[in-house]
Enzyme design. Structure first.
Site, PDB file in Angstrom:
ATOM      1  CE  LYS A  29      -0.462   0.174   4.979  1.00  0.00           C
ATOM      2  NZ  LYS A  29       0.281   1.438   5.176  1.00  0.00           N
ATOM      3  CB  THR A  30       3.957   2.433   1.885  1.00  0.00           C
ATOM      4  OG1 THR A  30       3.387   1.753   3.034  1.00  0.00           O
ATOM      5  CG2 THR A  30       4.792   3.524   1.987  1.00  0.00           C
ATOM      6  CG  ASP A 214      -0.814   4.819   4.783  1.00  0.00           C
ATOM      7  OD1 ASP A 214      -1.413   3.949   4.468  1.00  0.00           O
ATOM      8  OD2 ASP A 214       0.228   4.841   5.424  1.00  0.00           O
ATOM      9  CD  GLU A 215      -1.986   1.792   8.582  1.00  0.00           C
ATOM     10  OE1 GLU A 215      -3.111   1.211   8.302  1.00  0.00           O
ATOM     11  OE2 GLU A 215      -0.936   1.511   8.305  1.00  0.00           O
ATOM     12  CD  GLN A 245      -3.293  -4.917   8.424  1.00  0.00           C
ATOM     13  OE1 GLN A 245      -2.453  -4.754   8.994  1.00  0.00           O
ATOM     14  NE2 GLN A 245      -3.461  -4.935   7.222  1.00  0.00           N
ATOM     15  NE  ARG A 608       1.549  -7.442  11.307  1.00  0.00           N
ATOM     16  CZ  ARG A 608       0.919  -6.835  10.157  1.00  0.00           C
ATOM     17  NH1 ARG A 608       2.102  -6.061   9.849  1.00  0.00           N
ATOM     18  NH2 ARG A 608      -0.016  -7.143   9.660  1.00  0.00           N
TER      19      ARG A 608
END
Length: 677
Positions: A29-30, A214-215, A245, A608
């Site tokens: 995504k980044t 973002d997020e 998330q 993770r």
């Protein structure tokens, strides 16, 4: 952009309508956000200063900006706005403070400063602190929910709630009188500003030609309102998020903001990023099956081209001591077999208290580790107090430092006196310290209050004059004298919960003075400028910032952290400990909607892991000094049976070969330690 997958490319190039990019864990995504910024500048002729990208942490903002600069190489990125939500809010307030009735040098209160103001207000209004326990949390929730004090009073359902809402109103008035804002105001005040001033809003909408968030699943009501106002009817924006998330409900995050977008912006384009570039498929299949038990507005399934991967191990342990020993033993064996680095491993847990036994086991085996989110030396209240005195002596205009130290130790300068002092200072356009030196105070303060304020002002003035003349060792002597004159050691003993805590705090202050001594000694030796208080304070403020960025440094240590702290990170090998009912899921969240959030936490933990995941649980655990039987977490039953390898269950023991392997690995670890030392 040629290396983007089909969905990533679509997310980058879609600009005709607003876009929601539903980005699964590890789906890049980044990269999508940074590539989109580059695309807007290169292909769409949007000027860098008209692009705003917001996220939630300084680390993410810094990484994003660095990646965009690298992508655009020699092209102009001057004026590009990449920041956290709170930094964006602060920039708006710095430009528009007059419209909200603030002075240019408004200060930002931290949680400790806010707590002190509320304490003083409770005393002034003779309110019982126990009845109002947690009111600071309530005020923060009201602000994040974009609820004004007046609304909170109106909506109060009982007397206690009304008392809290009235205190909220008094607190806001007090902040304004101090020309100060708190952390939550950095979002709430710009929202109010835009709602009340259409012209100012229009000028900001013209400035923000494209907004990237973002997020997005972590936004609260206030942040959503800010986004909506900034994008206006043009709706030139892309938000990136993952409802699976969303793990911050306790601080106001509303994953439903993702669904709200579709209602508020009917032309919204939904783009799903489901290809994962982090984990093997067994890990992803387990994560998909677990999270499928939560209700979803948007469905998505993670997949990877990285092969099936190893089974996920589930190890049952007799108790928490054996759990810690087993996890550390597994790391030693794994390192021995695969020649890996310490930094390849992470141990994740639901609560900080679970780290204690793991730490002990790691120390016993001489394995280096780092705890993420550990308390910085500068975060200790006593260090903040002493540094605030030094900041104020160096810069008497520092109103935040003044407010922190004016009643530390207590000088009986109450909230009412400070409010009058702040109102006077605001009216005269001067700092709080300068106001203590003015004759005009005689007309607004009682004799008692005036004497106290003037005494403190004169005390400060004396220290300021002494600091101007001090150099080298004289600076250290001055700092020691200030701490003695304010009887700070006695204050720590009076306010500490027990003598041991007081001693620890006093030792922290001594450590700070010794540190300053070392800085001065080095300055004298090298004949540099750090012999004077102002240069020493600047040096230490910089050290504080550097210490807070230590987490960014490359290290070769095993990472220990909570599941909340692990979000956004990845490790080749992950150990997820304490997979038990009442631990994960936590006992306070066994019903909806809390249970769904606990499941999302477990999902974050699982995703993770890149190559291997080991989960552990204890059959018995000490609770309140007594050993209690534990149930394995229901989340283990929600994972695909074919992806798991269970160990330690009755009838399942280590084979002779595995026992020999463990023994050899421990021996090798001991030899390695002896060789190094």
């Amino acid at each position: 952009m040629h290396s983007l997958n089909e969905r990533q490319y679509e997310a980058v190039t879609h600009i005709d309508t607003p876009a929601l990019v539903l980005a699964g864990a590890g789906s890049g995504k980044t990269r999508v956000i940074t590539e989109k910024i580059a695309y807007l500048i290169r292909r769409c002729d949007v000027k860098p200063h008209n692009i705003y990208a917001v996220t939630f942490t300084n680390k993410s903002a810094k990484e994003m900006k660095e990646r965009v600069t690298k992508l655009l190489k020699d092209e102009n990125t001057k004026g590009l706005n990449v920041s956290t939500f709170h930094n964006l809010g602060l920039n708006i307030l710095r430009r528009e403070y007059k419209a909200l009735g603030y002075k240019a040098n408004f200060t930002i209160m931290d949680a400790a400063d806010s707590g002190q103001i509320l304490k003083e207000l409770m005393q002034k209004q003779t309110l019982d602190p126990e009845v109002l326990d947690g009111v600071q949390w309530d005020i923060s929730n009201w602000k994040n929910g974009h609820i004004s004090p007046e609304q909170a009073i109106q909506e109060a359902e009982d007397q206690q709630q009304q008392a809290r809402a009235i205190l909220y109103q008094a607190y806001q008035k007090q902040l304004h009188a101090y020309n100060a804002v708190d952390f939550d105001d950095l979002i709430g005040l710009p929202v109010r500003l835009f709602q009340e001033n259409p012209q100012i809003l229009e000028s900001w909408q013209n400035r923000v030609r494209y907004l990237l968030v973002d997020e997005y699943q972590d936004t609260n009501a206030s942040q959503y309102a800010l986004v909506k106002l900034l994008v206006g009817v043009q709706a030139r924006f892309t938000v990136v998020g993952d409802d699976d998330q969303s793990i911050y409900a306790w601080r106001g995050a509303q994953p439903e903001n993702l669904a709200l977008l579709k209602e508020d912006f009917p032309a919204l384009k939904l783009i799903k990023l489901e290809q994962n570039y982090r984990s093997s498929n067994r890990i992803l299949q387990s994560a998909n099956q677990l999270i499928a038990n939560n209700p979803h507005v948007f469905e998505k399934t993670l997949w990877s081209e990285m092969g099936l991967g190893d089974p996920l191990r589930v190890i049952a342990c007799a108790n928490e001591n054996q759990e810690a020993e087993r996890v550390v033993s597994e790391i030693i064996v794994h390192k021995f077999k695969h020649h890996t680095k310490n930094r390849d491993y992470a141990i994740l847990y639901r609560g900080n208290h679970q780290a204690r036994l793991i730490e002990r086991a790691l120390r016993e085996q001489n394995l280096p580790y780092v705890i993420s989110g550990g308390k910085s030396f500068f975060d200790h209240a006593e260090i903040k107090d002493v540094m605030s005195y030094l900041r104020l002596i160096v810069n008497p205009d520092d109103d935040a430092a003044f407010l922190r130290v004016v009643n530390t130790p207590r000088r009986e300068i109450g909230a009412s006196t400070l409010e009058k002092l702040a109102t006077y200072a605001t009216g005269r356009g001067i700092s709080l310290f300068d106001a203590t030196q003015e004759f005009g105070l005689t007309s607004i303060l009682s004799d008692k209050a005036l004497k106290r304020v003037q005494f403190f002002g004169q005390q400060l003035l004396g220290w300021i004059q002494d600091a101007d003349a001090a150099e080298g060792e004289e600076v250290v002597s001055l700092i020691r004298r200030i701490i003695e004159e304010i009887e700070y050691d006695n204050w720590l003993h009076e306010t500490a919960s027990n003598p041991k805590t007081a001693e620890r705090r006093i030792n922290n202050v001594r450590e700070l003075i010794l540190w300053i001594e070392r800085i001065v000694a080095k300055a004298l030796e090298e004949d540099n400028e750090e012999k004077r208080l102002e240069t020493i304070v600047t040096h230490m403020m910089l050290m504080d910032m550097m210490e807070r960025n230590e987490a960014d440094k490359e290290h070769d240590m095993i990472s220990l952290m909570t599941l909340h702290a692990s979000k956004g990170l990845e490790f080749p090998h992950v150990f997820l400990i304490g997979m038990e009912e009442e631990l994960l899921p936590h006992k306070q969240n066994l019903e909806s909607p809390g249970l769904e959030e606990e499941r999302r936490l477990a999902y974050v933990g699982i995703t993770r892991a890149q190559r291997s995941l080991t989960m552990t649980y204890a059959n018995k655990r000490k609770k309140y000094g007594e050993e209690t039987a534990c149930e394995p977490s229901r989340f283990l039953d929600e994972l695909p049976e074919e992806a798991l390898k269970w160990e330690g269950k009755p009838g399942v023991e280590l084979s002779k070969e595995e026992k020999l392997e463990h023994g050899n690995a421990h021996l090798a670890n001991l030899k390695s330690f002896l060789k190094k030392n």
